[in-house]
Design a protein around this motif. Structure first.
Motif, PDB file in Angstrom:
ATOM      1  N   GLY A  54       0.799  -1.223   0.000  1.00 55.69           N
ATOM      2  CA  GLY A  54       0.000   0.000   0.000  1.00 55.69           C
ATOM      3  C   GLY A  54       0.823   1.261   0.000  1.00 55.69           C
ATOM      4  O   GLY A  54       0.271   2.366   0.015  1.00 55.69           O
ATOM      5  N   GLY A  55       2.157   1.109  -0.027  1.00 47.91           N
ATOM      6  CA  GLY A  55       3.024   2.275  -0.116  1.00 47.91           C
ATOM      7  C   GLY A  55       3.470   2.860   1.206  1.00 47.91           C
ATOM      8  O   GLY A  55       4.102   3.932   1.224  1.00 47.91           O
ATOM      9  N   ILE A  56       3.192   2.182   2.302  1.00 44.16           N
ATOM     10  CA  ILE A  56       3.648   2.679   3.602  1.00 44.16           C
ATOM     11  C   ILE A  56       5.136   2.370   3.750  1.00 44.16           C
ATOM     12  O   ILE A  56       5.551   1.226   3.548  1.00 44.16           O
ATOM     13  CB  ILE A  56       2.845   2.043   4.739  1.00 44.16           C
ATOM     14  N   THR A  57       5.902   3.376   4.101  1.00 41.59           N
ATOM     15  CA  THR A  57       7.348   3.225   4.170  1.00 41.59           C
ATOM     16  C   THR A  57       7.856   3.312   5.606  1.00 41.59           C
ATOM     17  O   THR A  57       7.223   3.901   6.479  1.00 41.59           O
ATOM     18  CB  THR A  57       8.056   4.302   3.339  1.00 41.59           C
ATOM     19  N   ASN A  58       9.009   2.710   5.804  1.00 40.40           N
ATOM     20  CA  ASN A  58       9.680   2.745   7.098  1.00 40.40           C
ATOM     21  C   ASN A  58      11.177   2.812   6.841  1.00 40.40           C
ATOM     22  O   ASN A  58      11.684   2.118   5.952  1.00 40.40           O
ATOM     23  CB  ASN A  58       9.338   1.486   7.899  1.00 40.40           C
ATOM     24  N   TYR A  59      11.877   3.656   7.593  1.00 42.14           N
ATOM     25  CA  TYR A  59      13.307   3.851   7.382  1.00 42.14           C
ATOM     26  C   TYR A  59      14.083   3.660   8.675  1.00 42.14           C
ATOM     27  O   TYR A  59      13.605   3.989   9.763  1.00 42.14           O
ATOM     28  CB  TYR A  59      13.593   5.260   6.864  1.00 42.14           C
ATOM     29  N   ALA A  60      15.303   3.175   8.531  1.00 46.61           N
ATOM     30  CA  ALA A  60      16.217   3.173   9.661  1.00 46.61           C
ATOM     31  C   ALA A  60      16.561   4.619   9.995  1.00 46.61           C
ATOM     32  O   ALA A  60      16.632   5.469   9.103  1.00 46.61           O
ATOM     33  CB  ALA A  60      17.486   2.402   9.307  1.00 46.61           C
ATOM     34  N   VAL A  63      19.288   6.465   7.954  1.00 52.02           N
ATOM     35  CA  VAL A  63      19.101   6.878   6.559  1.00 52.02           C
ATOM     36  C   VAL A  63      17.898   7.784   6.372  1.00 52.02           C
ATOM     37  O   VAL A  63      17.681   8.308   5.268  1.00 52.02           O
ATOM     38  CB  VAL A  63      18.976   5.657   5.620  1.00 52.02           C
ATOM     39  N   GLU A  64      17.119   7.979   7.420  1.00 51.47           N
ATOM     40  CA  GLU A  64      15.924   8.825   7.329  1.00 51.47           C
ATOM     41  C   GLU A  64      16.300  10.209   6.802  1.00 51.47           C
ATOM     42  O   GLU A  64      17.249  10.841   7.273  1.00 51.47           O
ATOM     43  CB  GLU A  64      15.291   8.955   8.727  1.00 51.47           C
ATOM     44  N   GLY A  65      15.549  10.657   5.801  1.00 44.86           N
ATOM     45  CA  GLY A  65      15.808  11.967   5.221  1.00 44.86           C
ATOM     46  C   GLY A  65      16.840  11.978   4.111  1.00 44.86           C
ATOM     47  O   GLY A  65      16.965  12.967   3.379  1.00 44.86           O
ATOM     48  N   ARG A  66      17.591  10.904   3.972  1.00 44.47           N
ATOM     49  CA  ARG A  66      18.603  10.816   2.911  1.00 44.47           C
ATOM     50  C   ARG A  66      18.229   9.790   1.840  1.00 44.47           C
ATOM     51  O   ARG A  66      18.567   9.964   0.671  1.00 44.47           O
ATOM     52  CB  ARG A  66      19.968  10.450   3.504  1.00 44.47           C
ATOM     53  N   PHE A  67      17.568   8.718   2.247  1.00 46.90           N
ATOM     54  CA  PHE A  67      17.195   7.644   1.337  1.00 46.90           C
ATOM     55  C   PHE A  67      15.692   7.669   1.098  1.00 46.90           C
ATOM     56  O   PHE A  67      14.913   8.015   1.995  1.00 46.90           O
ATOM     57  CB  PHE A  67      17.576   6.286   1.913  1.00 46.90           C
ATOM     58  N   THR A  68      15.300   7.255  -0.111  1.00 41.17           N
ATOM     59  CA  THR A  68      13.875   7.154  -0.442  1.00 41.17           C
ATOM     60  C   THR A  68      13.607   5.818  -1.100  1.00 41.17           C
ATOM     61  O   THR A  68      14.239   5.483  -2.111  1.00 41.17           O
ATOM     62  CB  THR A  68      13.444   8.282  -1.384  1.00 41.17           C
ATOM     63  N   ILE A  69      12.670   5.059  -0.530  1.00 43.34           N
ATOM     64  CA  ILE A  69      12.286   3.766  -1.090  1.00 43.34           C
ATOM     65  C   ILE A  69      10.986   3.945  -1.855  1.00 43.34           C
ATOM     66  O   ILE A  69      10.113   4.728  -1.460  1.00 43.34           O
ATOM     67  CB  ILE A  69      12.139   2.705   0.026  1.00 43.34           C
ATOM     68  N   SER A  70      10.858   3.229  -2.965  1.00 39.92           N
ATOM     69  CA  SER A  70       9.627   3.311  -3.750  1.00 39.92           C
ATOM     70  C   SER A  70       9.418   2.016  -4.499  1.00 39.92           C
ATOM     71  O   SER A  70      10.344   1.203  -4.639  1.00 39.92           O
ATOM     72  CB  SER A  70       9.678   4.493  -4.728  1.00 39.92           C
ATOM     73  N   ASN A  83      20.796   9.459  -1.242  1.00 37.62           N
ATOM     74  CA  ASN A  83      21.446  10.758  -1.402  1.00 37.62           C
ATOM     75  C   ASN A  83      22.315  11.072  -0.191  1.00 37.62           C
ATOM     76  O   ASN A  83      22.193  10.442   0.854  1.00 37.62           O
ATOM     77  CB  ASN A  83      20.388  11.856  -1.573  1.00 37.62           C
ATOM     78  N   SER A  84      23.166  12.048  -0.348  1.00 35.79           N
ATOM     79  CA  SER A  84      24.056  12.487   0.740  1.00 35.79           C
ATOM     80  C   SER A  84      24.754  11.296   1.378  1.00 35.79           C
ATOM     81  O   SER A  84      24.772  11.139   2.610  1.00 35.79           O
ATOM     82  CB  SER A  84      23.246  13.261   1.792  1.00 35.79           C
ATOM     83  N   LEU A  85      25.314  10.456   0.548  1.00 33.46           N
ATOM     84  CA  LEU A  85      25.922   9.219   1.043  1.00 33.46           C
ATOM     85  C   LEU A  85      27.129   9.495   1.920  1.00 33.46           C
ATOM     86  O   LEU A  85      27.887  10.455   1.697  1.00 33.46           O
ATOM     87  CB  LEU A  85      26.308   8.332  -0.128  1.00 33.46           C
ATOM     88  N   LYS A  86      27.315   8.630   2.908  1.00 31.68           N
ATOM     89  CA  LYS A  86      28.416   8.727   3.856  1.00 31.68           C
ATOM     90  C   LYS A  86      29.254   7.460   3.783  1.00 31.68           C
ATOM     91  O   LYS A  86      28.743   6.396   3.392  1.00 31.68           O
ATOM     92  CB  LYS A  86      27.865   8.880   5.275  1.00 31.68           C
ATOM     93  N   PRO A  87      30.511   7.535   4.167  1.00 26.33           N
ATOM     94  CA  PRO A  87      31.337   6.312   4.166  1.00 26.33           C
ATOM     95  C   PRO A  87      30.717   5.174   4.968  1.00 26.33           C
ATOM     96  O   PRO A  87      30.869   4.012   4.597  1.00 26.33           O
ATOM     97  CB  PRO A  87      32.658   6.797   4.793  1.00 26.33           C
ATOM     98  N   GLU A  88      29.990   5.492   6.015  1.00 24.41           N
ATOM     99  CA  GLU A  88      29.364   4.443   6.829  1.00 24.41           C
ATOM    100  C   GLU A  88      28.176   3.784   6.129  1.00 24.41           C
ATOM    101  O   GLU A  88      27.620   2.817   6.639  1.00 24.41           O
ATOM    102  CB  GLU A  88      28.931   4.986   8.200  1.00 24.41           C
ATOM    103  N   ASP A  89      27.780   4.287   4.972  1.00 27.77           N
ATOM    104  CA  ASP A  89      26.755   3.626   4.175  1.00 27.77           C
ATOM    105  C   ASP A  89      27.341   2.488   3.334  1.00 27.77           C
ATOM    106  O   ASP A  89      26.593   1.756   2.673  1.00 27.77           O
ATOM    107  CB  ASP A  89      26.058   4.621   3.244  1.00 27.77           C
ATOM    108  N   THR A  90      28.658   2.365   3.337  1.00 27.06           N
ATOM    109  CA  THR A  90      29.313   1.304   2.572  1.00 27.06           C
ATOM    110  C   THR A  90      28.881  -0.056   3.075  1.00 27.06           C
ATOM    111  O   THR A  90      28.970  -0.357   4.266  1.00 27.06           O
ATOM    112  CB  THR A  90      30.844   1.438   2.685  1.00 27.06           C
ATOM    113  N   ALA A  91      28.374  -0.889   2.168  1.00 22.63           N
ATOM    114  CA  ALA A  91      27.864  -2.209   2.534  1.00 22.63           C
ATOM    115  C   ALA A  91      27.398  -2.924   1.272  1.00 22.63           C
ATOM    116  O   ALA A  91      27.326  -2.323   0.196  1.00 22.63           O
ATOM    117  CB  ALA A  91      26.696  -2.079   3.515  1.00 22.63           C
ATOM    118  N   ILE A  92      27.074  -4.192   1.438  1.00 21.52           N
ATOM    119  CA  ILE A  92      26.336  -4.905   0.407  1.00 21.52           C
ATOM    120  C   ILE A  92      24.857  -4.685   0.694  1.00 21.52           C
ATOM    121  O   ILE A  92      24.398  -4.929   1.822  1.00 21.52           O
ATOM    122  CB  ILE A  92      26.669  -6.398   0.399  1.00 21.52           C
TER     123      ILE A  92
END
Length: 121
Positions: A54-60, A63-70, A83-92
């Protein structure tokens, strides 16, 4: 069988942006929730963001405010705009989907193979 295929990972400088995609295929009756998870070296896999049918989203919080799921119009595709990626976003980054294989059937959780995101400082 159900397959999830991610794409769009890569190397980006801190402050930059990336877009990830996930496409589900196979004997799918319907897809309930979908989500992105990530796992950094030496760490446990963690939730990044989820989206319901139904399009309800939830964020960690991280990442809130930087990432958008759709989700795409076909409902079997999912995207993550980071967006506004940080080195700590590095991951698989892994795609996950909760799938019903038939009407009134049980739902199963499926995972993609993962795509590497590396953010350089």
């Amino acid at each position: 069988q159900v397959q999830l295929v991610e794409s769009g990972g890569g190397l980006v400088q801190a402050g930059g942006s990336l877009g990830l995609s996930c496409a589900a295929s196979g004997s799918i009756f319907s897809i309930d929730a979908m989500g992105w998870f990530r796992q950094a070296p030496g760490k446990q896999r963690e939730l990044v963001a989820t989206i319901t049918s139904g399009g309800i989203t939830n964020y960690a919080d991280s990442v809130e405010g930087r990432f958008t799921i759709s989700r795409g119009n076909a409902k079997n595709t999912m995207y993550l705009q980071a967006n506004s990626l940080k080195p700590e976003d590095t991951a698989i980054y892994y795609c996950n989907a909760v799938v019903a294989l038939r009407l009134d059937g049980a739902k199963y959780s499926y995972w993609g193979q993962g795509t590497q995101v590396t953010v350089s400082s």
